[in-house]
Design an enzyme around this catalytic site. Structure first.
Site, PDB file in Angstrom:
ATOM      1  N   LYS A 189      -9.082   5.580  -3.981  1.00  0.00           N
ATOM      2  CA  LYS A 189     -10.081   5.558  -5.065  1.00  0.00           C
ATOM      3  C   LYS A 189     -10.416   4.147  -5.543  1.00  0.00           C
ATOM      4  O   LYS A 189     -11.576   3.803  -5.657  1.00  0.00           O
ATOM      5  CB  LYS A 189      -9.557   6.329  -6.286  1.00  0.00           C
ATOM      6  CG  LYS A 189      -9.829   7.798  -6.268  1.00  0.00           C
ATOM      7  CD  LYS A 189      -9.611   8.400  -7.647  1.00  0.00           C
ATOM      8  CE  LYS A 189      -8.215   8.220  -8.213  1.00  0.00           C
ATOM      9  NZ  LYS A 189      -7.178   8.908  -7.439  1.00  0.00           N
TER      10      LYS A 189
ATOM     11  N   ARG B 270     -11.132  13.712 -16.043  1.00  0.00           N
ATOM     12  CA  ARG B 270     -10.012  14.480 -15.500  1.00  0.00           C
ATOM     13  C   ARG B 270     -10.121  15.956 -15.854  1.00  0.00           C
ATOM     14  O   ARG B 270      -9.477  16.786 -15.235  1.00  0.00           O
ATOM     15  CB  ARG B 270      -8.690  13.972 -16.084  1.00  0.00           C
ATOM     16  CG  ARG B 270      -8.188  12.715 -15.454  1.00  0.00           C
ATOM     17  CD  ARG B 270      -6.788  12.403 -15.957  1.00  0.00           C
ATOM     18  NE  ARG B 270      -6.480  10.994 -15.753  1.00  0.00           N
ATOM     19  CZ  ARG B 270      -6.081  10.490 -14.597  1.00  0.00           C
ATOM     20  NH1 ARG B 270      -5.913  11.274 -13.569  1.00  0.00           N
ATOM     21  NH2 ARG B 270      -5.836   9.213 -14.481  1.00  0.00           N
TER      22      ARG B 270
ATOM     23  N   ARG C 288       4.237   2.094   2.205  1.00  0.00           N
ATOM     24  CA  ARG C 288       4.044   0.961   1.295  1.00  0.00           C
ATOM     25  C   ARG C 288       5.358   0.285   0.937  1.00  0.00           C
ATOM     26  O   ARG C 288       6.363   0.933   0.691  1.00  0.00           O
ATOM     27  CB  ARG C 288       3.435   1.457  -0.026  1.00  0.00           C
ATOM     28  CG  ARG C 288       1.963   1.684   0.025  1.00  0.00           C
ATOM     29  CD  ARG C 288       1.539   2.047  -1.373  1.00  0.00           C
ATOM     30  NE  ARG C 288       0.211   2.635  -1.403  1.00  0.00           N
ATOM     31  CZ  ARG C 288      -0.254   3.325  -2.446  1.00  0.00           C
ATOM     32  NH1 ARG C 288       0.500   3.522  -3.508  1.00  0.00           N
ATOM     33  NH2 ARG C 288      -1.462   3.816  -2.417  1.00  0.00           N
TER      34      ARG C 288
ATOM     35  N   ARG D 231       1.907  15.504  -6.103  1.00  0.00           N
ATOM     36  CA  ARG D 231       0.770  14.927  -6.826  1.00  0.00           C
ATOM     37  C   ARG D 231      -0.560  15.327  -6.175  1.00  0.00           C
ATOM     38  O   ARG D 231      -1.574  15.477  -6.853  1.00  0.00           O
ATOM     39  CB  ARG D 231       0.926  13.410  -6.919  1.00  0.00           C
ATOM     40  CG  ARG D 231       2.075  13.036  -7.859  1.00  0.00           C
ATOM     41  CD  ARG D 231       2.423  11.576  -7.762  1.00  0.00           C
ATOM     42  NE  ARG D 231       1.380  10.724  -8.331  1.00  0.00           N
ATOM     43  CZ  ARG D 231       1.128   9.478  -7.912  1.00  0.00           C
ATOM     44  NH1 ARG D 231       1.824   8.966  -6.937  1.00  0.00           N
ATOM     45  NH2 ARG D 231       0.181   8.775  -8.465  1.00  0.00           N
TER      46      ARG D 231
ATOM     47  N   ARG E 113       8.729   2.303  -3.585  1.00  0.00           N
ATOM     48  CA  ARG E 113       8.728   2.943  -4.902  1.00  0.00           C
ATOM     49  C   ARG E 113       9.077   4.403  -4.767  1.00  0.00           C
ATOM     50  O   ARG E 113       8.717   5.046  -3.781  1.00  0.00           O
ATOM     51  CB  ARG E 113       7.348   2.805  -5.561  1.00  0.00           C
ATOM     52  CG  ARG E 113       7.152   1.484  -6.229  1.00  0.00           C
ATOM     53  CD  ARG E 113       6.125   1.538  -7.325  1.00  0.00           C
ATOM     54  NE  ARG E 113       4.884   2.191  -6.946  1.00  0.00           N
ATOM     55  CZ  ARG E 113       3.693   1.746  -7.308  1.00  0.00           C
ATOM     56  NH1 ARG E 113       3.573   0.659  -8.019  1.00  0.00           N
ATOM     57  NH2 ARG E 113       2.610   2.410  -6.978  1.00  0.00           N
TER      58      ARG E 113
END
Ligand SMILES: [Zn+2]
Length: 229
Positions: A16, A91, A125, A169, A158
């Protein structure tokens, strides 16, 4: 020229921010993240910021009326006369309806990619805890495995980037956004875009599609800010 107003939606990890920045650069409009606006209000300890802080500190979503007020304040600023690219808002259906009343959206982009593509992107990542530089095990590896090129600190993953967290998510995004997506579909403003390709390929394709949508806009379309619902 009439303002250009775009919202960018999509599950976490779909890109995004990258796409929103490219759209903002192309149409010379500000890229607005409501999360960022809230953080600014909070750090400046404004009245709105103080209200927002109590929710953020408890780890709950900041209520619509506060987010809406922060957004409204920003959209009425000089910076946003040319339009906006919104990322992280709306949202909820209530927020989407509100946005139509203050500064109606031209194109609502829904970025999509299969869960396995997103998991691969996110779980690779690597972060430098010392200087903040971001790497990717496959696409942007450090010169020496596990070590930051810039400062030599050991790289970390992370916890949020764990595949099971990413999957949760992903599901939550679709549950939470289905009403908003349907709303834009009914208005004829939804643009679903396959973001599973590399963003260097995806960005020009998406910009072209947005340009097509914008040029099909009725020229008489009233973009009158401040219209009440
Ligand atoms: Zn570093």
């Amino acid at each position: 020229m009439s303002p250009i107003r775009v919202v960018v939606m999509g599950p976490p990890g779909v890109g995004k921010g990258t796409y929103a920045q490219a759209i903002a650069a192309r149409f010379r409009v500000p890229h607005i993240s409501t999360g960022e606006l809230l953080r600014r209000e909070i750090s400046a300890s404004t009245e709105l910021g103080l209200k927002a802080r109590s929710f953020v500190e408890r780890g709950v979503l900041v209520p619509d009326e506060i987010v809406n007020e922060v957004l409204c304040k920003h959209l009425s600023s000089e910076e946003c006369r040319s339009g906006y690219v919104l990322d992280g808002y709306p949202r909820t259906l209530a927020q989407a309806v509100f946005l139509e009343t203050i500064a109606p959206v031209d194109v609502a982009v829904l970025l999509e990619a299969p869960l396995e593509v997103i998991v691969e992107r996110i779980s690779g990542r690597l972060y430098c805890p010392s200087c903040g530089r971001v790497y990717h095990a496959r696409w942007r590896p450090p010169t020496v495995e596990g070590i930051c090129d810039s400062c030599g600190a050991p790289l970390v993953r992370r916890r949020d980037d764990d595949p099971s967290v990413v999957a949760t998510r992903f599901k939550q995004f679709y549950e939470a956004s289905s009403e908003v997506v349907k709303f834009y579909m009914r208005l004829g403003k939804l643009l679903v875009f396959d973001a599973s390709v590399d963003s260097s390929i995806g960005i020009p394709l998406l910009l072209k599609k947005i340009e097509e949508r914008l040029s099909a806009r009725p020229h008489t379309e009233a973009a009158r800010p401040g219209q009440a619902a």
